[in-house]
Design a protein around this motif. Structure first.
Motif, mmCIF file in Angstrom:
data_model
loop_
_atom_site.group_PDB
_atom_site.id
_atom_site.type_symbol
_atom_site.label_atom_id
_atom_site.label_comp_id
_atom_site.label_asym_id
_atom_site.label_seq_id
_atom_site.Cartn_x
_atom_site.Cartn_y
_atom_site.Cartn_z
ATOM 1 N N TYR A 57 -4.730 -32.584 19.313
ATOM 2 C CA TYR A 57 -4.587 -32.788 17.921
ATOM 3 C C TYR A 57 -5.304 -32.216 16.989
ATOM 4 N N LEU A 58 -4.981 -31.524 15.868
ATOM 5 C CA LEU A 58 -5.768 -30.771 14.862
ATOM 6 C C LEU A 58 -5.283 -29.393 15.267
ATOM 7 N N ARG A 59 -5.970 -28.845 16.478
ATOM 8 C CA ARG A 59 -5.844 -27.598 17.265
ATOM 9 C C ARG A 59 -6.137 -27.822 18.334
ATOM 10 N N ALA A 62 -9.928 -28.193 19.493
ATOM 11 C CA ALA A 62 -10.708 -28.272 18.138
ATOM 12 C C ALA A 62 -11.666 -29.768 18.289
ATOM 13 N N ILE A 63 -11.233 -30.743 18.937
ATOM 14 C CA ILE A 63 -11.670 -31.977 19.103
ATOM 15 C C ILE A 63 -12.709 -31.905 20.177
ATOM 16 N N GLU A 95 -13.146 -22.476 20.111
ATOM 17 C CA GLU A 95 -13.557 -23.442 19.098
ATOM 18 C C GLU A 95 -14.918 -23.792 19.047
ATOM 19 N N LYS B 41 -1.096 -27.021 7.483
ATOM 20 C CA LYS B 41 -1.324 -28.430 7.504
ATOM 21 C C LYS B 41 -1.651 -28.723 6.232
ATOM 22 N N PHE B 43 -3.673 -32.255 4.695
ATOM 23 C CA PHE B 43 -4.881 -33.421 4.927
ATOM 24 C C PHE B 43 -5.021 -34.099 3.622
ATOM 25 N N LEU B 64 -11.352 -29.047 9.951
ATOM 26 C CA LEU B 64 -9.882 -29.173 9.810
ATOM 27 C C LEU B 64 -9.382 -27.643 9.797
ATOM 28 N N SER B 65 -10.166 -26.566 9.418
ATOM 29 C CA SER B 65 -9.618 -25.290 9.926
ATOM 30 C C SER B 65 -10.379 -24.414 10.806
ATOM 31 N N ASN B 66 -9.881 -23.481 11.550
ATOM 32 C CA ASN B 66 -10.332 -22.462 12.146
ATOM 33 C C ASN B 66 -10.403 -21.291 11.454
#
Lengths: 227, 79
Positions: A57-59, A62-63, A95, B41, B43, B64-66
């Motif tokens: 999820y998200l990327r 990423a989590i 990440e 995306k 949010f 939330l972003s890379n």
């Protein structure tokens, strides 16, 4: 000294069992590390295996990078502990900032699953000393977000410093910049790659045993290291 | 409480195969004249008044972003 290599399991990790098996094939003790652990159980190196940590999820990754165990891995890696990230593990290391760049959606949007030839471009890293320079190895690749991306100065630096460890040969499966399949940090102790050497350690269960050299290389690095 | 929107988009120089797939599908569905599609995306965050803009920027940039592959925009849409 008996070398111990930790293998992390996040929720959604798939390849921890095969990674631990590959570690054992190299006559190294494999230690399971849980994502919620802070303690690395005294391991000498860590493999961050493939899968879909936290559902991606998200990327992808990423989590997972914020999991308690990753805080300890990042600290230990910065002090020189060898770390190998495979597939989702490579995404996690990017990440986490331990490796530059990012992995994005494959250029044709397909999930690619096939046996893939790679050329070993750097045989000086902690994970590749068992290979001959320029050796070509056959290992499975299986990912949907495996296209390596970085800006041009970063790509130039990786090439210039010999930090492209593996490059795809015989066709780029995912649109990775400069056919990059795997890279290292400046010390050569942290390596990440999208293909799966842990699935290619025995001709009975994989396309070759070409991947075993990565785990034997780590054994050499750990046994050569001062206790 | 305030509502905050964070939009995250792939950087212009990053290939966006998802957006391209959408763009290619549109003419097949009978929608002409769409030259390009980029997919990102969106949010929506409900935040306490104690959350300042600097914190929101950290959330957007660090999680939330890379920043290697994505740009982001933070907007407060209601107070």
């Amino acid at each position: 000294m008996t070398a111990k290599v930790g293998v992390i399991t996040f929720p959604g990790t798939l390849d921890d069992v095969d990674a631990a098996r590959a570690v054992r094939y190299a006559d190294v003790e494999a230690v399971s590390l849980w994502h919620g652990d802070h303690d690395l159980s005294g391991v000498d190196a860590v493999v961050v295996p493939g899968g879909f940590s936290y559902g991606d999820y998200l990327r992808a990754g990423a989590i997972a990078r914020f999991a308690p165990v990753m805080g300890s891995v990042i600290d230990a890696a910065r002090k020189g502990m060898p770390v190998l990230g495979i597939c989702n593990g490579f995404q996690v290391l990017c990440e986490a900032g331990l490796l530059p760049g990012a992995l994005v959606r494959n250029h044709k949007l397909h999930f690619v699953c096939r046996d893939q030839w790679l050329r070993v471009e750097n045989t000086q890293t902690a994970w590749t000393t068992r290979y001959e320079p320029g050796a070509e190895i056959l290992v499975p690749v299986k990912n949907g977000e495996g296209a390596y991306m970085a800006d041009e100065p970063t790509l130039d630096a990786l090439d210039g410093e010999g930090r492209v460890v593996f490059r795809y040969v015989g066709g780029n499966p995912n649109g990775s910049r400069r056919d990059i399949a795997g890279i290292s940090d400046p010390t050569g102790r942290i390596v990440g790659l999208m293909p799966h050497p842990e699935h290619a350690i025995d001709a009975l269960t994989g396309p070759s045993d070409d991947g075993l050299g990565m785990f034997l290389s780590a054994l050499d690095a750990l046994q050569g290291a001062p206790a | 409480m305030a509502k905050v929107v964070v939009d995250v988009m792939p950087k212009p120089e990053i290939l966006d195969p998802q957006g391209q797939a959408v763009a290619r599908a549109l003419p097949r569905l009978g929608f002409d004249g769409v030259a390009d599609v980029r997919q990102g995306k969106h949010f929506e965050l409900e935040v306490d008044d104690s959350v300042d803009d600097a914190t929101l920027a950290k959330i957007a940039e660090g999680f939330l972003s890379n920043p290697v592959i994505e740009d982001f925009v933070v907007r407060r849409v209601s107070e």
